[in-house]
Write a protein that holds these residues in place. Structure first.
Motif, mmCIF file in Angstrom:
data_model
loop_
_atom_site.group_PDB
_atom_site.id
_atom_site.type_symbol
_atom_site.label_atom_id
_atom_site.label_comp_id
_atom_site.label_asym_id
_atom_site.label_seq_id
_atom_site.Cartn_x
_atom_site.Cartn_y
_atom_site.Cartn_z
ATOM 1 N N PHE A 1 -2.875 3.774 -3.189
ATOM 2 C CA PHE A 1 -2.491 2.539 -3.867
ATOM 3 C C PHE A 1 -2.704 1.364 -2.935
ATOM 4 N N VAL A 2 -3.402 0.345 -3.437
ATOM 5 C CA VAL A 2 -3.587 -0.906 -2.706
ATOM 6 C C VAL A 2 -3.321 -2.038 -3.685
ATOM 7 N N ARG A 3 -2.338 -2.870 -3.384
ATOM 8 C CA ARG A 3 -2.024 -3.967 -4.291
ATOM 9 C C ARG A 3 -3.178 -4.957 -4.332
ATOM 10 N N GLY A 4 -3.552 -5.358 -5.533
ATOM 11 C CA GLY A 4 -4.616 -6.335 -5.697
ATOM 12 C C GLY A 4 -5.047 -6.412 -7.145
ATOM 13 N N GLN A 5 -5.706 -7.495 -7.511
ATOM 14 C CA GLN A 5 -6.102 -7.730 -8.895
ATOM 15 C C GLN A 5 -6.972 -6.605 -9.445
ATOM 16 N N ASP A 6 -7.836 -6.055 -8.614
ATOM 17 C CA ASP A 6 -8.769 -5.042 -9.077
ATOM 18 C C ASP A 6 -8.365 -3.618 -8.690
ATOM 19 N N THR A 7 -7.228 -3.472 -8.008
ATOM 20 C CA THR A 7 -6.871 -2.143 -7.496
ATOM 21 C C THR A 7 -5.492 -1.654 -7.938
ATOM 22 N N SER A 8 -4.593 -2.565 -8.298
ATOM 23 C CA SER A 8 -3.220 -2.161 -8.607
ATOM 24 C C SER A 8 -3.138 -1.189 -9.777
ATOM 25 N N THR A 9 -4.056 -1.302 -10.740
ATOM 26 C CA THR A 9 -3.976 -0.470 -11.941
ATOM 27 C C THR A 9 -4.327 0.989 -11.684
ATOM 28 N N ALA A 10 -4.779 1.322 -10.479
ATOM 29 C CA ALA A 10 -5.037 2.737 -10.161
ATOM 30 C C ALA A 10 -3.757 3.543 -10.255
ATOM 31 N N ASP B 1 -1.115 8.289 -12.214
ATOM 32 C CA ASP B 1 -2.527 7.912 -12.286
ATOM 33 C C ASP B 1 -2.752 6.973 -13.475
ATOM 34 N N THR C 1 0.849 -1.188 0.000
ATOM 35 C CA THR C 1 0.000 0.000 0.000
ATOM 36 C C THR C 1 0.884 1.237 0.000
#
Length: 220
Positions: A116-125, A164, A102
């Motif tokens: 930023f939060v690492r994860g399949q649905d969040t990393s691309t932020a 971003d 994070t």
């Protein structure tokens, strides 16, 4: 312009931004005159065909097998740049502080703050932008570089910026003639970084690109 070294936990030295900022801090004043001088040393040519381009021409994505800063430190390049550009960083346990879990990005491209939060649905932020896009580099001299040099270019901290995600997607492989960061306060630093990278890797600019860079720098 010289890169500034920044020591990060758990790994070896990684370059800070060529303009001297680090850790998501606002970009300081840019040496516009120096950037203009360097710009005048770059060859001006037309864009070469994109024939033969693929991401694989620049090696495995985020390879640690490079001789630029951060190479062979045991951490992949994407995490090196996340660790450099984010603040309030936490790490995935058991990774020697290599994998960022994070953090907070003060995005230079948009002037916004992104969690930023690492994860399949969040990393691309938060994505890692090649300041000089690899496709642009391919069409402006990188075809003549060795495979090792292209791998260095793709993983050189001086050519990488955490930004971003949607804005990075919008940029795609544009050069300065067709895309600039929405945050006008970062455009001088952005263009200056592109010039630095193109000079380091002996890449050229188109006339339209040089005109756009000159226009930005003269207004700094």
């Amino acid at each position: 312009m010289l890169a500034v070294a920044l020591v990060v936990p758990g790994c070896s030295v990684v370059d800070a931004f060529p303009d001297g900022s680090s850790g998501g801090a606002p970009a300081p004043a840019v040496d516009a005159a120096g950037a203009l001088t360097t710009l005048d040393t770059l060859p001006v040519k037309g864009r070469a065909p994109k024939t033969g381009y693929s991401r694989e021409q620049f090696g495995q994505a985020w390879s640690d097998d490079v001789v630029v800063a951060g190479g062979h430190n045991g951490c992949d390049t994407r995490n090196d740049i996340l660790r450099r550009d984010l603040v309030e960083v936490t790490y995935k346990s058991g990774t020697r502080d290599c994998i960022v879990a994070t953090g907070t990005l003060h995005d230079t491209y948009t002037g916004t703050t992104i969690a930023f939060v690492r994860g399949q649905d969040t990393s691309t932020a938060v994505q890692i932008d090649h300041v000089v896009a690899l496709s642009d580099a391919w069409q402006k001299g990188a075809q003549q570089l060795s495979a090792e040099q292209r791998r260095d270019l793709a993983n050189d901290p001086r050519n990488l910026q955490a930004v971003d995600g949607p804005t990075n997607t919008q940029k795609s492989d544009s050069d300065a003639a067709s895309w600039l960061p929405p945050n006008r306060g970062y455009r001088c630093a952005y263009v200056s970084r592109q010039i630095t990278v193109k000079a380091l890797y002996r890449l050229w600019v188109t006339q339209a690109e040089k005109d756009a860079m000159s226009r930005i720098l003269h207004a700094c």
